[in-house]
Design a protein around this motif. Structure first.
Motif, PDB file in Angstrom:
ATOM      1  N   LEU A 187       0.856  -1.186   0.000  1.00  0.00           N
ATOM      2  CA  LEU A 187       0.000   0.000   0.000  1.00  0.00           C
ATOM      3  C   LEU A 187       0.889   1.231   0.000  1.00  0.00           C
ATOM      4  O   LEU A 187       1.817   1.327   0.824  1.00  0.00           O
ATOM      5  CB  LEU A 187      -0.905   0.006   1.231  1.00  0.00           C
ATOM      6  CG  LEU A 187      -2.386  -0.276   1.011  1.00  0.00           C
ATOM      7  CD1 LEU A 187      -3.090  -0.431   2.346  1.00  0.00           C
ATOM      8  CD2 LEU A 187      -3.025   0.866   0.227  1.00  0.00           C
ATOM      9  N   ILE A 188       0.639   2.165  -0.915  1.00  0.00           N
ATOM     10  CA  ILE A 188       1.405   3.411  -1.007  1.00  0.00           C
ATOM     11  C   ILE A 188       0.465   4.548  -0.661  1.00  0.00           C
ATOM     12  O   ILE A 188      -0.601   4.693  -1.267  1.00  0.00           O
ATOM     13  CB  ILE A 188       1.985   3.596  -2.415  1.00  0.00           C
ATOM     14  CG1 ILE A 188       2.744   2.336  -2.859  1.00  0.00           C
ATOM     15  CG2 ILE A 188       2.893   4.816  -2.463  1.00  0.00           C
ATOM     16  CD1 ILE A 188       3.161   2.349  -4.315  1.00  0.00           C
ATOM     17  N   GLU A 189       0.874   5.372   0.312  1.00  0.00           N
ATOM     18  CA  GLU A 189      -0.036   6.383   0.846  1.00  0.00           C
ATOM     19  C   GLU A 189       0.704   7.705   1.043  1.00  0.00           C
ATOM     20  O   GLU A 189       1.517   7.828   1.969  1.00  0.00           O
ATOM     21  CB  GLU A 189      -0.605   5.893   2.183  1.00  0.00           C
ATOM     22  CG  GLU A 189      -1.608   6.823   2.813  1.00  0.00           C
ATOM     23  CD  GLU A 189      -2.121   6.252   4.126  1.00  0.00           C
ATOM     24  OE1 GLU A 189      -3.316   5.922   4.186  1.00  0.00           O
ATOM     25  OE2 GLU A 189      -1.317   6.117   5.078  1.00  0.00           O
ATOM     26  N   ARG A 239       4.233   6.987   2.641  1.00  0.00           N
ATOM     27  CA  ARG A 239       4.294   5.778   3.460  1.00  0.00           C
ATOM     28  C   ARG A 239       3.996   4.558   2.603  1.00  0.00           C
ATOM     29  O   ARG A 239       3.072   4.570   1.775  1.00  0.00           O
ATOM     30  CB  ARG A 239       3.262   5.852   4.594  1.00  0.00           C
ATOM     31  CG  ARG A 239       3.508   6.935   5.609  1.00  0.00           C
ATOM     32  CD  ARG A 239       2.239   7.330   6.352  1.00  0.00           C
ATOM     33  NE  ARG A 239       1.442   6.197   6.799  1.00  0.00           N
ATOM     34  CZ  ARG A 239       1.494   5.664   8.028  1.00  0.00           C
ATOM     35  NH1 ARG A 239       2.305   6.189   8.933  1.00  0.00           N
ATOM     36  NH2 ARG A 239       0.727   4.653   8.358  1.00  0.00           N
ATOM     37  N   LEU A 240       4.778   3.513   2.801  1.00  0.00           N
ATOM     38  CA  LEU A 240       4.531   2.243   2.131  1.00  0.00           C
ATOM     39  C   LEU A 240       4.500   1.148   3.177  1.00  0.00           C
ATOM     40  O   LEU A 240       5.377   1.077   4.042  1.00  0.00           O
ATOM     41  CB  LEU A 240       5.627   1.940   1.101  1.00  0.00           C
ATOM     42  CG  LEU A 240       5.719   2.896  -0.091  1.00  0.00           C
ATOM     43  CD1 LEU A 240       6.828   3.921   0.152  1.00  0.00           C
ATOM     44  CD2 LEU A 240       5.995   2.134  -1.380  1.00  0.00           C
ATOM     45  N   PHE A 241       3.461   0.301   3.114  1.00  0.00           N
ATOM     46  CA  PHE A 241       3.346  -0.792   4.071  1.00  0.00           C
ATOM     47  C   PHE A 241       2.573  -1.933   3.415  1.00  0.00           C
ATOM     48  O   PHE A 241       2.057  -1.799   2.292  1.00  0.00           O
ATOM     49  CB  PHE A 241       2.673  -0.329   5.375  1.00  0.00           C
ATOM     50  CG  PHE A 241       1.426   0.482   5.180  1.00  0.00           C
ATOM     51  CD1 PHE A 241       0.181  -0.131   5.157  1.00  0.00           C
ATOM     52  CD2 PHE A 241       1.491   1.861   5.026  1.00  0.00           C
ATOM     53  CE1 PHE A 241      -0.980   0.611   4.982  1.00  0.00           C
ATOM     54  CE2 PHE A 241       0.333   2.613   4.846  1.00  0.00           C
ATOM     55  CZ  PHE A 241      -0.904   1.984   4.824  1.00  0.00           C
ATOM     56  N   LEU A 300      -3.089 -10.434  11.613  1.00  0.00           N
ATOM     57  CA  LEU A 300      -4.068 -10.062  12.638  1.00  0.00           C
ATOM     58  C   LEU A 300      -5.463  -9.923  12.019  1.00  0.00           C
ATOM     59  O   LEU A 300      -6.445 -10.434  12.560  1.00  0.00           O
ATOM     60  CB  LEU A 300      -3.647  -8.751  13.307  1.00  0.00           C
ATOM     61  CG  LEU A 300      -4.573  -8.192  14.377  1.00  0.00           C
ATOM     62  CD1 LEU A 300      -4.713  -9.174  15.538  1.00  0.00           C
ATOM     63  CD2 LEU A 300      -4.053  -6.840  14.875  1.00  0.00           C
ATOM     64  N   GLY A 301      -5.555  -9.236  10.896  1.00  0.00           N
ATOM     65  CA  GLY A 301      -6.833  -9.105  10.199  1.00  0.00           C
ATOM     66  C   GLY A 301      -7.687  -7.965  10.714  1.00  0.00           C
ATOM     67  O   GLY A 301      -7.569  -7.553  11.875  1.00  0.00           O
ATOM     68  N   LEU A 302      -8.542  -7.453   9.862  1.00  0.00           N
ATOM     69  CA  LEU A 302      -9.370  -6.301  10.218  1.00  0.00           C
ATOM     70  C   LEU A 302     -10.380  -6.640  11.306  1.00  0.00           C
ATOM     71  O   LEU A 302     -10.749  -5.778  12.112  1.00  0.00           O
ATOM     72  CB  LEU A 302     -10.101  -5.792   8.966  1.00  0.00           C
ATOM     73  CG  LEU A 302      -9.204  -5.115   7.921  1.00  0.00           C
ATOM     74  CD1 LEU A 302      -9.970  -4.905   6.622  1.00  0.00           C
ATOM     75  CD2 LEU A 302      -8.694  -3.776   8.457  1.00  0.00           C
ATOM     76  N   GLY A 303     -10.840  -7.895  11.347  1.00  0.00           N
ATOM     77  CA  GLY A 303     -11.837  -8.260  12.344  1.00  0.00           C
ATOM     78  C   GLY A 303     -11.334  -8.205  13.765  1.00  0.00           C
ATOM     79  O   GLY A 303     -12.122  -8.041  14.704  1.00  0.00           O
ATOM     80  N   ARG A 336      -4.599   1.651  11.047  1.00  0.00           N
ATOM     81  CA  ARG A 336      -5.459   0.481  11.161  1.00  0.00           C
ATOM     82  C   ARG A 336      -5.045  -0.596  10.151  1.00  0.00           C
ATOM     83  O   ARG A 336      -5.018  -1.781  10.473  1.00  0.00           O
ATOM     84  CB  ARG A 336      -6.907   0.905  10.932  1.00  0.00           C
ATOM     85  CG  ARG A 336      -7.938  -0.214  11.087  1.00  0.00           C
ATOM     86  CD  ARG A 336      -9.339   0.390  11.082  1.00  0.00           C
ATOM     87  NE  ARG A 336     -10.369  -0.630  11.192  1.00  0.00           N
ATOM     88  CZ  ARG A 336     -10.974  -1.208  10.154  1.00  0.00           C
ATOM     89  NH1 ARG A 336     -10.629  -0.856   8.919  1.00  0.00           N
ATOM     90  NH2 ARG A 336     -11.911  -2.123  10.327  1.00  0.00           N
ATOM     91  N   ASP A 337      -4.723  -0.184   8.934  1.00  0.00           N
ATOM     92  CA  ASP A 337      -4.326  -1.148   7.907  1.00  0.00           C
ATOM     93  C   ASP A 337      -2.997  -1.820   8.252  1.00  0.00           C
ATOM     94  O   ASP A 337      -2.824  -3.021   8.023  1.00  0.00           O
ATOM     95  CB  ASP A 337      -4.217  -0.462   6.553  1.00  0.00           C
ATOM     96  CG  ASP A 337      -5.583  -0.091   5.985  1.00  0.00           C
ATOM     97  OD1 ASP A 337      -6.480  -0.944   6.027  1.00  0.00           O
ATOM     98  OD2 ASP A 337      -5.736   1.039   5.498  1.00  0.00           O
ATOM     99  N   GLU A 338      -2.061  -1.040   8.785  1.00  0.00           N
ATOM    100  CA  GLU A 338      -0.779  -1.638   9.176  1.00  0.00           C
ATOM    101  C   GLU A 338      -0.970  -2.672  10.279  1.00  0.00           C
ATOM    102  O   GLU A 338      -0.366  -3.747  10.250  1.00  0.00           O
ATOM    103  CB  GLU A 338       0.182  -0.547   9.651  1.00  0.00           C
ATOM    104  CG  GLU A 338       0.726   0.340   8.560  1.00  0.00           C
ATOM    105  CD  GLU A 338       1.589   1.438   9.138  1.00  0.00           C
ATOM    106  OE1 GLU A 338       2.814   1.273   9.154  1.00  0.00           O
ATOM    107  OE2 GLU A 338       1.024   2.468   9.583  1.00  0.00           O
ATOM    108  N   ALA A 339      -1.807  -2.320  11.249  1.00  0.00           N
ATOM    109  CA  ALA A 339      -2.056  -3.259  12.340  1.00  0.00           C
ATOM    110  C   ALA A 339      -2.714  -4.537  11.813  1.00  0.00           C
ATOM    111  O   ALA A 339      -2.357  -5.644  12.213  1.00  0.00           O
ATOM    112  CB  ALA A 339      -2.925  -2.606  13.406  1.00  0.00           C
TER     113      ALA A 339
END
Length: 411
Positions: free
Chosen positions: A303-305, A312-314, A349-352, A366-369
């Motif tokens: 992901l590029i943000e 940021r890239l993650f 970990l997943g979004l849930g 949130r996406d990185e986590a």
């Protein structure tokens, strides 16, 4: 006896001295064709006192391939070298057969090298391969990276690959073999015009193109590529890596020419994903356009943000969720998690589950986590060690900032 500089043995041995002089154990990939058979004999002469091992990959694409592998084995043992045949178990005929076979060959050879503690694997590419590759890529409209010469060495699939014969022509090697009464196998696929390389080779011969001149042109392009890599490395000097995330200074990125921006994004994407190859050019150009307009975009699992004065890239969450579970070792080609007990495994970990952990306190988005490694026991979340350190689990990134700078130079 001192050999003249024009002698293939002189050139190849000099290249081996430079590339592998300090390596005690080396592998040689030998198909049975003239180039690789010459390489095997030259390696046997050069490598006295070293452990030299030979491997042949049997792709199973021709009925004769198994017998040819046995012939290579007999020739290797006659030189006092051990030999292994590596079988490709092809799962499907879908996709580009030759590209799939090439990747399978490298993966099989890399696994063999790692099992046997080999410092590198030597490949038999010649000046003719350089020239043919240049012409093939010109026909495809490749950029400077595609047109540049093959490197004498590179690291991929966890293995170092050496090409000591890039300065030697195919005909010179066959003349060297004939003078010594050494036989080789002529693969009929070398005359099969279904393959691009064969058509290019025949066209080069019909046009009378000079192979050494084309190989030199590829080397000149390589020098230009190296200069661009140094420029890109300078632009990347303020890149920062933390918690599996890479950030680039936005001003330095925007001030750089388009080719340098492309190199930075490609290297950063590979740093995030650990991919052996760069993303396709069309997808990279789409990502560059999105970043230029300040939009978030995905590129091959990264992901590029654009965010404030940084880019940021993650890891993309969906890509992390597809990563196979592991009970030990490296997860998602990014993280090593230690301290697992029997019955536990590492997965995203997943979004849930993000809502159950205080990801903001860890300085993560949130996406990185969600894309971070978590310890699971069945379907039960045990720990999210990147978000909240917890004994006895320890977490280590596979790549740090220095790896990114090496990727910038290698690209």
């Amino acid at each position: 006896m001192t050999l003249p500089a024009a002698d293939p043995a002189f050139r190849v041995h000099a290249a081996l001295d430079r590339l592998a002089g300090d390596m005690p154990a080396i592998g040689v990939a030998v198909s049975g064709g003239g180039d690789s058979v010459a390489l095997m004999h030259l390696m046997a002469e050069w490598g006295r006192g070293r452990r030299i091992m030979v491997a042949t990959v049997d792709h199973g694409l021709r009925t004769e391939s198994a017998d040819e592998a046995r012939q290579v084995g007999r020739a290797a043992r006659a030189l006092g070298l051990s030999h292994a045949t590596l079988l490709w178990q092809r799962g499907t005929d879908a996709g580009n057969l030759m590209a799939n076979a090439r990747d399978a060959r490298l993966r099989l050879l890399a696994g063999w090298a790692q099992r046997n503690g080999l410092s590198a694997v030597v490949l038999g590419h010649t000046a003719d391969d350089q020239a043919e590759t240049l012409m093939m890529r010109l026909a495809r409209g490749s950029g400077i990276d595609g047109l540049a010469s093959m490197a004498e060495w590179r690291d991929a699939f966890g293995t170092r690959w050496l090409r000591p014969m890039l300065g030697t022509g195919r005909q010179d090697l066959r003349d060297w073999l004939r003078a010594r009464g050494i036989a080789w196998i002529d693969d009929p696929s070398n005359d099969n015009t279904d393959f691009d390389r064969v058509r290019i080779r025949q066209a080069m011969q019909a046009m009378g193109l000079d192979v050494p001149a084309l190989a030199r042109a590829a080397c000149h392009i390589q020098e230009a590529r190296d200069a661009l890599s140094h420029y890109a490395a300078h632009a990347a000097r303020e890149a920062e890596a933390r918690d599996g995330r890479l950030t680039l200074p936005r001003r330095a990125y925007q001030d750089a020419p388009p080719e340098i921006r492309r190199r930075l994004i490609v290297a950063a994407c590979r740093w995030i994903t650990g991919a052996d190859y760069p993303p396709r050019r069309a997808t990279v150009l789409h990502a560059l356009n999105a970043v230029a307009t300040g939009h978030r975009v995905t590129l091959d699992g990264a992901l590029i943000e654009p965010a404030g004065d940084r880019i940021r890239l993650f890891r993309e969450t969906a890509a992390a969720l597809r990563a196979p579970e592991v009970q030990d070792g490296i997860w998602d080609n990014r993280w090593e998690v230690k301290g697992l007990r029997p019955g536990q495994h590492v997965a995203a970990l997943g979004l849930g589950e993000v809502a159950r952990v205080k990801w903001r306190l860890a300085g993560l988005s949130r996406d990185e986590a969600a894309a971070s490694p978590a310890v699971w026991e069945g379907d039960r979340l045990v720990a999210a060690p990147l978000v909240r350190p917890q004994a006895p689990f320890e977490i280590f990134p596979v790549r740090v900032a220095s790896h990114f700078r090496r990727l910038v130079m290698a690209h």
